[in-house]
Design a protein around this motif. Structure first.
Motif, short mmCIF file in Angstrom:
data_model
loop_
_atom_site.label_atom_id
_atom_site.label_comp_id
_atom_site.label_asym_id
_atom_site.label_seq_id
_atom_site.Cartn_x
_atom_site.Cartn_y
_atom_site.Cartn_z
N PHE A 1 53.32 -183.52 31.59
CA PHE A 1 53.74 -182.16 31.93
C PHE A 1 53.07 -181.59 33.18
O PHE A 1 53.49 -180.55 33.68
CB PHE A 1 53.50 -181.22 30.75
CG PHE A 1 54.23 -181.65 29.51
CD1 PHE A 1 55.57 -181.36 29.34
CD2 PHE A 1 53.57 -182.37 28.52
CE1 PHE A 1 56.25 -181.76 28.20
CE2 PHE A 1 54.24 -182.78 27.37
CZ PHE A 1 55.58 -182.48 27.22
N GLY A 2 52.01 -182.21 33.64
CA GLY A 2 51.34 -181.71 34.83
C GLY A 2 50.33 -180.61 34.56
O GLY A 2 49.68 -180.14 35.47
N GLY A 3 50.19 -180.19 33.32
CA GLY A 3 49.22 -179.16 32.99
C GLY A 3 49.71 -178.19 31.94
O GLY A 3 50.84 -178.29 31.43
N LYS A 4 48.86 -177.26 31.62
CA LYS A 4 49.11 -176.29 30.56
C LYS A 4 50.31 -175.39 30.85
O LYS A 4 51.11 -175.09 29.96
CB LYS A 4 47.84 -175.44 30.36
CG LYS A 4 47.93 -174.32 29.35
CD LYS A 4 46.58 -173.63 29.25
CE LYS A 4 46.66 -172.34 28.47
NZ LYS A 4 45.36 -171.65 28.39
N GLU A 5 50.46 -174.95 32.11
CA GLU A 5 51.56 -174.04 32.46
C GLU A 5 52.92 -174.67 32.18
O GLU A 5 53.78 -174.06 31.52
CB GLU A 5 51.48 -173.67 33.95
CG GLU A 5 50.22 -172.95 34.35
CD GLU A 5 50.05 -172.96 35.86
OE1 GLU A 5 51.01 -173.33 36.56
OE2 GLU A 5 48.96 -172.63 36.32
N SER A 6 53.12 -175.87 32.68
CA SER A 6 54.41 -176.54 32.50
C SER A 6 54.67 -176.87 31.04
O SER A 6 55.82 -176.81 30.58
CB SER A 6 54.46 -177.81 33.35
OG SER A 6 54.40 -177.50 34.72
N LEU A 7 53.62 -177.20 30.31
CA LEU A 7 53.78 -177.49 28.90
C LEU A 7 54.23 -176.24 28.15
O LEU A 7 55.10 -176.30 27.28
CB LEU A 7 52.46 -178.00 28.31
CG LEU A 7 52.44 -178.35 26.82
CD1 LEU A 7 53.53 -179.35 26.48
CD2 LEU A 7 51.07 -178.88 26.43
N PHE A 8 53.68 -175.09 28.51
CA PHE A 8 54.09 -173.84 27.86
C PHE A 8 55.54 -173.50 28.17
O PHE A 8 56.29 -173.10 27.28
CB PHE A 8 53.18 -172.70 28.33
CG PHE A 8 53.47 -171.38 27.65
CD1 PHE A 8 52.90 -171.08 26.43
CD2 PHE A 8 54.30 -170.44 28.24
CE1 PHE A 8 53.17 -169.87 25.79
CE2 PHE A 8 54.57 -169.24 27.62
CZ PHE A 8 53.99 -168.95 26.39
N THR A 9 55.93 -173.66 29.42
CA THR A 9 57.31 -173.30 29.79
C THR A 9 58.32 -174.16 29.04
O THR A 9 59.39 -173.69 28.67
CB THR A 9 57.55 -173.45 31.31
OG1 THR A 9 57.38 -174.80 31.70
CG2 THR A 9 56.61 -172.57 32.09
N GLU A 10 57.97 -175.42 28.81
CA GLU A 10 58.93 -176.30 28.13
C GLU A 10 58.84 -176.20 26.62
O GLU A 10 59.86 -176.18 25.93
CB GLU A 10 58.72 -177.76 28.56
CG GLU A 10 59.78 -178.69 28.04
CD GLU A 10 59.80 -180.03 28.75
OE1 GLU A 10 60.44 -180.95 28.23
OE2 GLU A 10 59.17 -180.13 29.82
N ALA A 11 57.62 -176.12 26.08
CA ALA A 11 57.45 -176.13 24.63
C ALA A 11 57.81 -174.80 23.99
O ALA A 11 58.44 -174.76 22.93
CB ALA A 11 56.01 -176.49 24.28
#
Length: 201
Positions: free
Chosen positions: A59-69
């Motif tokens: 995911f490239g980091g916490k931000e991208s993981l939050f946007t997708e999850a």
């Protein structure tokens, strides 16, 4: 998979898709329980039973993981705002912000926006995590162009944009729903611009 001690085995899972799915499931749980600020890459990876490096890998980091999850967005809001600010021209930022907002959601028929709003409305903790996320990754960037009252200005922009999205994609108010993007850019853009850089006193 567990070790002899009953702990979940760390490292890459046999299938990459399984690892990615496990991280998404774990992220939804951890963000909901601990909020955006409280959740860490390490705690999410631990919940998923994988190495923390897998978060960056997938995911490239916490931000991208939050946007997708949690938000189920096909893009990273922080990256979009950064791109709008990259040329340094703040005089047309209001119109460009409205155009980007509408173009993105129109491309998905407003469905993702609607799902995000319903998810936030149904879960108080998700709403809190969303607020923290946007404070750091969206409002914080927009506040950087404000001459005063940065937090208030950023929230006024949010109110305008979310309200526009609610009427166009969720409540389907006519003729707003069928209005052309450029029509709305010209109508709403100046208001957003005033919130960003004009007088609000």
């Amino acid at each position: 998979m567990t070790t002899e001690n009953g702990e979940r085995r760390r490292g890459r899972r046999p299938g990459g898709t399984d690892t990615r799915t496990a991280l998404l499931d774990a992220a939804r749980e951890v963000f909901t329980e601990q909020g955006y600020d409280g959740a860490t890459v390490r705690s999410i990876a631990r919940r998923a039973g994988v190495d923390a490096a897998m978060v960056n890998h997938w995911f490239g980091g916490k931000e991208s993981l939050f946007t997708e999850a949690v938000l189920h967005l096909p893009f990273n809001p922080r990256d979009r705002i950064a791109a709008l600010l990259a040329d340094g021209d703040t005089t047309s930022l209001g119109e460009r912000l409205v155009r980007t907002f509408l173009t993105i959601w129109d491309a998905h028929d407003g469905g993702i926006f609607t799902a995000m709003i319903r998810s936030v409305a149904a879960h108080e903790r998700v709403a809190a995590a969303l607020q923290e996320f946007f404070h750091h990754n969206v409002f914080g960037q927009l506040a950087g162009v404000a001459r005063d009252s940065p937090d208030l200005r950023a929230n006024l922009v949010a109110a305008q944009m979310i309200g526009l999205g609610m009427l166009r994609y969720v409540a389907h108010f006519e003729p707003l729903t069928d209005a052309g993007v450029e029509v709305l850019v010209k109508a709403v853009g100046p208001t957003v611009q005033r919130y960003l850089t004009g007088a609000i006193g």
